[in-house]
Design a protein around this motif. Structure first.
Motif, PDB file in Angstrom:
ATOM      1  N   GLY A  34      19.555  22.267  42.633  1.00  0.00           N
ATOM      2  CA  GLY A  34      20.415  20.943  43.404  1.00  0.00           C
ATOM      3  C   GLY A  34      21.793  21.017  42.915  1.00  0.00           C
ATOM      4  N   TYR A  35      22.741  20.770  43.914  1.00  0.00           N
ATOM      5  CA  TYR A  35      24.179  20.621  43.410  1.00  0.00           C
ATOM      6  C   TYR A  35      24.337  19.795  42.085  1.00  0.00           C
ATOM      7  CZ  TYR A  35      29.199  19.893  43.617  1.00  0.00           C
ATOM      8  OH  TYR A  35      30.486  19.692  43.304  1.00  0.00           O
ATOM      9  N   HIS A  36      24.049  18.698  42.112  1.00  0.00           N
ATOM     10  CA  HIS A  36      24.263  17.721  41.216  1.00  0.00           C
ATOM     11  C   HIS A  36      23.419  18.182  39.648  1.00  0.00           C
ATOM     12  CE1 HIS A  36      26.785  15.226  43.325  1.00  0.00           C
ATOM     13  NE2 HIS A  36      25.593  15.140  44.329  1.00  0.00           N
ATOM     14  N   GLY A  37      22.320  18.927  39.842  1.00  0.00           N
ATOM     15  CA  GLY A  37      21.874  19.353  38.622  1.00  0.00           C
ATOM     16  C   GLY A  37      22.318  20.690  37.980  1.00  0.00           C
ATOM     17  N   THR A  38      23.094  21.044  38.620  1.00  0.00           N
ATOM     18  CA  THR A  38      23.715  22.409  38.510  1.00  0.00           C
ATOM     19  C   THR A  38      25.115  22.497  37.805  1.00  0.00           C
ATOM     20  OG1 THR A  38      22.644  23.643  39.948  1.00  0.00           O
ATOM     21  CG2 THR A  38      24.441  24.896  39.056  1.00  0.00           C
ATOM     22  N   LEU A  52      33.200  25.767  45.545  1.00  0.00           N
ATOM     23  CA  LEU A  52      32.243  26.660  45.660  1.00  0.00           C
ATOM     24  C   LEU A  52      31.160  26.269  46.603  1.00  0.00           C
ATOM     25  CD1 LEU A  52      30.993  29.415  44.703  1.00  0.00           C
ATOM     26  CD2 LEU A  52      29.968  28.234  42.631  1.00  0.00           C
ATOM     27  N   LEU A  53      30.797  25.051  46.501  1.00  0.00           N
ATOM     28  CA  LEU A  53      29.766  24.619  47.549  1.00  0.00           C
ATOM     29  C   LEU A  53      30.218  24.337  49.015  1.00  0.00           C
ATOM     30  CD1 LEU A  53      27.108  23.047  47.990  1.00  0.00           C
ATOM     31  CD2 LEU A  53      28.457  20.800  47.870  1.00  0.00           C
ATOM     32  N   GLU A  54      31.616  24.277  48.990  1.00  0.00           N
ATOM     33  CA  GLU A  54      32.268  24.169  50.396  1.00  0.00           C
ATOM     34  C   GLU A  54      32.195  25.660  50.921  1.00  0.00           C
ATOM     35  OE1 GLU A  54      36.473  22.793  52.256  1.00  0.00           O
ATOM     36  OE2 GLU A  54      36.522  23.423  50.264  1.00  0.00           O
ATOM     37  N   VAL A  55      32.529  26.607  50.149  1.00  0.00           N
ATOM     38  CA  VAL A  55      32.381  28.015  50.534  1.00  0.00           C
ATOM     39  C   VAL A  55      31.026  28.352  50.848  1.00  0.00           C
ATOM     40  CG1 VAL A  55      32.681  30.415  49.855  1.00  0.00           C
ATOM     41  CG2 VAL A  55      34.455  28.488  49.265  1.00  0.00           C
ATOM     42  N   ILE A  56      29.863  28.037  50.218  1.00  0.00           N
ATOM     43  CA  ILE A  56      28.541  28.251  50.550  1.00  0.00           C
ATOM     44  C   ILE A  56      28.234  27.689  51.869  1.00  0.00           C
ATOM     45  CG2 ILE A  56      26.347  27.888  49.950  1.00  0.00           C
ATOM     46  CD1 ILE A  56      27.166  28.068  46.928  1.00  0.00           C
ATOM     47  N   ILE A  57      28.469  26.428  51.905  1.00  0.00           N
ATOM     48  CA  ILE A  57      28.189  25.618  53.345  1.00  0.00           C
ATOM     49  C   ILE A  57      29.039  26.233  54.623  1.00  0.00           C
ATOM     50  CG2 ILE A  57      27.815  23.658  54.470  1.00  0.00           C
ATOM     51  CD1 ILE A  57      27.054  22.358  51.852  1.00  0.00           C
ATOM     52  N   TRP A  88      20.463  29.940  51.179  1.00  0.00           N
ATOM     53  CA  TRP A  88      21.677  29.598  51.766  1.00  0.00           C
ATOM     54  C   TRP A  88      21.483  28.531  52.975  1.00  0.00           C
ATOM     55  CZ3 TRP A  88      25.576  33.759  51.964  1.00  0.00           C
ATOM     56  CH2 TRP A  88      26.878  33.392  52.257  1.00  0.00           C
ATOM     57  N   SER A  89      20.533  28.606  53.609  1.00  0.00           N
ATOM     58  CA  SER A  89      20.099  27.614  54.599  1.00  0.00           C
ATOM     59  C   SER A  89      19.826  26.240  53.926  1.00  0.00           C
ATOM     60  CB  SER A  89      19.088  28.149  55.529  1.00  0.00           C
ATOM     61  OG  SER A  89      19.401  29.581  56.190  1.00  0.00           O
ATOM     62  N   TYR A  90      19.008  26.391  53.088  1.00  0.00           N
ATOM     63  CA  TYR A  90      18.265  25.272  52.471  1.00  0.00           C
ATOM     64  C   TYR A  90      19.418  24.623  51.625  1.00  0.00           C
ATOM     65  CZ  TYR A  90      15.822  22.315  49.120  1.00  0.00           C
ATOM     66  OH  TYR A  90      15.370  21.281  48.530  1.00  0.00           O
ATOM     67  N   ILE A  91      20.533  25.005  51.251  1.00  0.00           N
ATOM     68  CA  ILE A  91      21.621  24.449  50.552  1.00  0.00           C
ATOM     69  C   ILE A  91      22.356  23.593  51.685  1.00  0.00           C
ATOM     70  CG2 ILE A  91      24.009  24.803  49.546  1.00  0.00           C
ATOM     71  CD1 ILE A  91      22.740  26.864  47.698  1.00  0.00           C
ATOM     72  N   GLY A  92      22.793  24.395  53.013  1.00  0.00           N
ATOM     73  CA  GLY A  92      23.483  23.904  53.994  1.00  0.00           C
ATOM     74  C   GLY A  92      22.711  22.586  54.616  1.00  0.00           C
ATOM     75  N   ASN A  93      21.504  22.696  54.450  1.00  0.00           N
ATOM     76  CA  ASN A  93      20.789  21.356  54.916  1.00  0.00           C
ATOM     77  C   ASN A  93      20.665  20.389  54.059  1.00  0.00           C
ATOM     78  OD1 ASN A  93      20.405  22.857  57.412  1.00  0.00           O
ATOM     79  ND2 ASN A  93      18.601  23.901  56.566  1.00  0.00           N
ATOM     80  N   THR A  94      20.538  20.556  52.762  1.00  0.00           N
ATOM     81  CA  THR A  94      20.317  19.443  51.860  1.00  0.00           C
ATOM     82  C   THR A  94      21.369  18.997  50.941  1.00  0.00           C
ATOM     83  OG1 THR A  94      19.685  21.023  50.049  1.00  0.00           O
ATOM     84  CG2 THR A  94      17.818  20.448  51.573  1.00  0.00           C
ATOM     85  N   GLU A  95      22.417  19.873  50.934  1.00  0.00           N
ATOM     86  CA  GLU A  95      23.537  19.397  50.018  1.00  0.00           C
ATOM     87  C   GLU A  95      24.754  19.020  50.671  1.00  0.00           C
ATOM     88  OE1 GLU A  95      23.380  18.733  47.144  1.00  0.00           O
ATOM     89  OE2 GLU A  95      21.604  19.757  46.446  1.00  0.00           O
ATOM     90  N   SER A 128      26.601  16.113  49.463  1.00  0.00           N
ATOM     91  CA  SER A 128      27.420  16.250  48.213  1.00  0.00           C
ATOM     92  C   SER A 128      28.887  16.886  48.500  1.00  0.00           C
ATOM     93  CB  SER A 128      26.783  17.438  47.280  1.00  0.00           C
ATOM     94  OG  SER A 128      25.396  16.994  46.992  1.00  0.00           O
ATOM     95  N   LEU A 129      28.964  16.997  49.658  1.00  0.00           N
ATOM     96  CA  LEU A 129      30.403  17.253  50.011  1.00  0.00           C
ATOM     97  C   LEU A 129      31.353  16.110  49.991  1.00  0.00           C
ATOM     98  CD1 LEU A 129      30.077  19.998  52.702  1.00  0.00           C
ATOM     99  CD2 LEU A 129      30.877  20.587  50.453  1.00  0.00           C
ATOM    100  N   GLU A 130      32.464  16.282  49.714  1.00  0.00           N
ATOM    101  CA  GLU A 130      33.640  15.168  49.703  1.00  0.00           C
ATOM    102  C   GLU A 130      33.855  15.145  51.158  1.00  0.00           C
ATOM    103  OE1 GLU A 130      36.618  16.939  47.206  1.00  0.00           O
ATOM    104  OE2 GLU A 130      35.782  16.492  45.253  1.00  0.00           O
ATOM    105  N   PRO A 131      34.180  13.940  51.399  1.00  0.00           N
ATOM    106  CA  PRO A 131      34.415  13.553  52.940  1.00  0.00           C
ATOM    107  C   PRO A 131      35.466  14.446  53.702  1.00  0.00           C
ATOM    108  CG  PRO A 131      34.794  11.473  51.536  1.00  0.00           C
ATOM    109  CD  PRO A 131      34.669  12.463  50.561  1.00  0.00           C
ATOM    110  N   ALA A 132      36.498  14.957  53.279  1.00  0.00           N
ATOM    111  CA  ALA A 132      37.334  15.732  54.003  1.00  0.00           C
ATOM    112  C   ALA A 132      36.597  17.213  54.062  1.00  0.00           C
ATOM    113  CB  ALA A 132      38.596  16.179  53.243  1.00  0.00           C
ATOM    114  N   ARG A 133      36.023  17.696  53.160  1.00  0.00           N
ATOM    115  CA  ARG A 133      35.306  18.867  53.203  1.00  0.00           C
ATOM    116  C   ARG A 133      33.874  18.505  54.180  1.00  0.00           C
ATOM    117  NH1 ARG A 133      36.926  21.984  48.320  1.00  0.00           N
ATOM    118  NH2 ARG A 133      37.835  20.345  46.973  1.00  0.00           N
ATOM    119  N   LEU A 134      33.216  17.408  54.052  1.00  0.00           N
ATOM    120  CA  LEU A 134      32.169  17.173  54.926  1.00  0.00           C
ATOM    121  C   LEU A 134      32.461  17.536  56.496  1.00  0.00           C
ATOM    122  CD1 LEU A 134      29.234  16.486  55.520  1.00  0.00           C
ATOM    123  CD2 LEU A 134      30.096  14.074  55.042  1.00  0.00           C
ATOM    124  N   ALA A 135      33.864  16.643  56.590  1.00  0.00           N
ATOM    125  CA  ALA A 135      34.291  16.618  58.148  1.00  0.00           C
ATOM    126  C   ALA A 135      34.337  18.065  58.800  1.00  0.00           C
ATOM    127  CB  ALA A 135      35.684  15.775  58.036  1.00  0.00           C
TER     128      ALA A 135
END
Length: 199
Positions: free
Chosen positions: A22-26, A52-57, A100-107, A110-117
């Motif tokens: 998980g993102y917060h556990g890493t 890094l999470l933003e790039v992955i997703i 990769w897909s799992y992270i995109g669906n579950t994390e 965990s993205l900050e609002p601007a990145r999430l948008a």
């Protein structure tokens, strides 16, 4: 991707570690240790763990959009063929690289609002592809679902969820699963099973 080899190794390792813990556990230290690089090396290539999470997703979402657009381009113009093509592209993408897909669906949370948008806008674009195909099928009398938007969400969610359980070497391979999901999706949109009009 044309990444620097070290950046590529960091990215691949981060995907595996985050998918497991998980993102917060890493931590950045966890990723660095697993990739056999220093924590400083990670910051040379990525601004932060959040970056890094933003790039992955984003890369996962960009890849999904690309294969979906290509599937529509290659498919015959009738709604049934286009729905089948979208379902095949979506399921194959989510069975092809589960972590990769799992992270995109579950994390996403965990993205900050601007990145999430940014990611949500891309996800909405993907959703509209399905909505347009289903609406076209309704217009042509091939589909009878009462709410194309809700039905599109159902189909997309079903196709996406395979990333959480599909395993290579299981009872079904990806091609067999795609055929089953195409049938399920046709049922979901209320396909009448009539003549498909060719362009």
């Amino acid at each position: 991707m044309d990444d620097d080899p070290t950046a590529a190794r960091i990215l691949e390792t981060a995907i595996e570690v985050i998918a497991t813990r998980g993102y917060h556990g890493t931590s950045v230290r966890d990723i660095a240790q697993a990739a056999s690089v220093s924590a400083g090396s990670i910051y040379n290539h990525f601004e932060s763990k959040q970056g890094l999470l933003e790039v992955i997703i984003n890369r996962g979402m960009d890849g999904l959009l690309t294969v979906s657009e290509q599937a529509l381009y290659d498919a015959p113009a009738d709604p049934v063929s286009r729905l089948d093509a979208l379902v095949a592209a979506h399921v194959r993408a989510h069975t092809g690289y589960g972590p990769w897909s799992y992270i995109g669906n579950t994390e996403l949370r965990s993205l900050e609002p601007a990145r999430l948008a940014v990611v949500v806008a891309k996800r909405d674009t993907q959703q509209r592809m399905f909505e347009r195909v289903i609406a076209d099928g309704l217009k042509n009398g091939l589909f009878v679902t009462p709410d194309p938007a809700v039905t599109a969400k159902y189909v997309v969610t079903a196709c996406t969820s395979v990333a959480s359980w599909f395993r290579a070497g299981g009872r079904l391979d990806a091609d067999e699963l795609i055929v089953q999901y195409q049938v399920i999706s046709r049922n979901a949109v209320g396909y009448r099973g009539g003549q498909v009009e060719q362009p």
